[in-house]
Motif scaffolding. Structure first.
Motif, short mmCIF file in Angstrom:
data_model
loop_
_atom_site.label_atom_id
_atom_site.label_comp_id
_atom_site.label_asym_id
_atom_site.label_seq_id
_atom_site.Cartn_x
_atom_site.Cartn_y
_atom_site.Cartn_z
N LYS A 69 0.85 -1.19 0.00
CA LYS A 69 0.00 0.00 0.00
C LYS A 69 0.88 1.24 0.00
O LYS A 69 1.72 1.42 0.88
N ASN A 70 0.69 2.06 -1.06
CA ASN A 70 1.46 3.31 -1.20
C ASN A 70 2.97 3.08 -1.10
O ASN A 70 3.70 3.92 -0.56
N LYS A 103 4.17 5.12 -4.86
CA LYS A 103 2.84 4.76 -4.35
C LYS A 103 2.26 3.53 -5.06
O LYS A 103 1.15 3.56 -5.61
N GLU A 127 8.21 5.14 2.11
CA GLU A 127 6.84 5.23 2.61
C GLU A 127 6.12 3.94 2.27
O GLU A 127 6.55 3.16 1.42
N GLY A 128 4.98 3.73 2.92
CA GLY A 128 4.10 2.63 2.55
C GLY A 128 4.31 1.37 3.38
O GLY A 128 5.22 1.28 4.21
N THR A 183 6.62 3.28 -1.65
CA THR A 183 7.40 4.36 -2.27
C THR A 183 8.86 4.25 -1.85
O THR A 183 9.16 3.93 -0.70
N ASP A 200 0.60 -0.08 -5.30
CA ASP A 200 -0.28 -1.01 -4.58
C ASP A 200 -0.31 -2.33 -5.34
O ASP A 200 -1.03 -2.47 -6.32
#
Length: 305
Positions: A10-11, A24, A60-61, A13, A26
């Motif tokens: 999920k997201n 991002k 991220e994510g 990055t 998925d």
């Protein structure tokens, strides 16, 4: 009934300086699938795979494999995961068998797994040769044997046909296709080779410049492969005017008149209409979008894979 999701992000990055090499993303990899991760070199495939394996940290994510968070349960996840990323790792001064015995101890698997893995990749007659004497293709197959050694629930392969000759590519393809049904292994397979993904994958994700542009079943992707009819006549200008006056939407492609294929009967009616109006048809061709055509449409770029 929906299949369980083996890999979910999920997201996801990854930043390199100010550049998002993965942006991002998925991913959803269903159990029992061969998931083709398709994109040109530099698209973000290997970076994504390294994050899935916990080799590099996301900027991220979140990543879940087998329903577990990679940050909290990396060791448990890797126990059920095999991988071949970029080029295989091995000790060149050792034989293929000695390399596999090192992995056997690390994986804590029985000797029968070593024998079976060698047999599957067809290195059983070369296992006593030093790896420095292996060809590039043999080294790739040894890496595949190491990845299969524990017969994992998830197998992650990054460009697994690199270095293989045409016969070896065919063998590797058949091997990968057999893994879900024969061993219950879910495969995540990255490649820039469109033909290989099309021949092996049951589902696909297309990535470019770090962004996931398409994700779904291979059958759904094939449905996007609409076809067009290309006509060549002795007078294309008159032919276009005539067909246009009968409501047909046409375009010009080099010396051909093109229109969307609405079935054999429609093509026959157009052919008859032209002949009835003394316009001789010299060629009728069907052109179907290839997977590469779809890729180019998705990215909006004339970029070769």
């Amino acid at each position: 009934m929906n299949k369980p999701i083996i890999v979910k992000t999920k997201n996801l990055t990854k930043m390199h300086g100010t550049v998002k090499s993965v942006n991002k993303v998925d991913l959803y990899v269903p159990e029992g699938e061969i998931y083709g991760f398709l994109g040109p070199n530099g698209a973000g495939k290997t970076t994504t795979i390294k994050m899935l394996l916990g080799l590099i940290k996301p900027s991220e994510g979140d990543i879940q494999v087998f329903g577990k968070n990679i940050r909290k349960s990396r060791s448990a996840i890797l126990q059920n995961t095999g991988s071949l990323v970029e080029s295989p790792s091995y000790y060149g001064h050792l034989t293929g068998l000695e390399n596999m015995l090192v992995m056997k101890r690390l994986r804590n698997v029985p000797m029968k797994n070593v024998d079976e893995a060698f047999r599957i990749v067809r290195l059983d007659k070369q296992k006593d040769k030093k790896v420095n004497q292996y060809s590039l293709g043999m080294k790739q197959r040894l890496g595949m044997a190491m990845a299969l050694l524990s017969f994992p629930k998830l197998l992650i392969l990054d460009e697994p046909t690199n270095g293989l000759d045409p016969a070896g590519i065919g063998e590797m393809r058949q091997l990968i296709k057999s893994l879900p049904s024969r061993y219950g292994i879910t495969v995540l397979l990255s490649s820039h080779l469109l033909s290989e993904i099309e021949l092996m994958a049951t589902s696909v994700g297309i990535i470019n410049e770090g962004k996931l542009l398409y994700q779904g079943s291979m059958d759904d992707l094939r449905e996007k492969r609409r076809s067009t009819i290309r006509l060549k006549t002795e007078d294309n200008i008159d032919a276009q005017q005539l067909l246009g006056s009968h409501g047909y939407r046409l375009s010009q492609e080099a010396s051909r008149i093109t229109f969307e294929n609405n079935g054999d009967q429609e093509v026959a009616r157009i052919n008859k209409l032209l002949i009835d109006n003394d316009i001789m048809v010299t060629r009728i061709e069907e052109k179907k979008l290839s997977l590469e055509d779809i890729f180019l449409e998705l990215t909006g770029k004339e970029k070769s894979l």
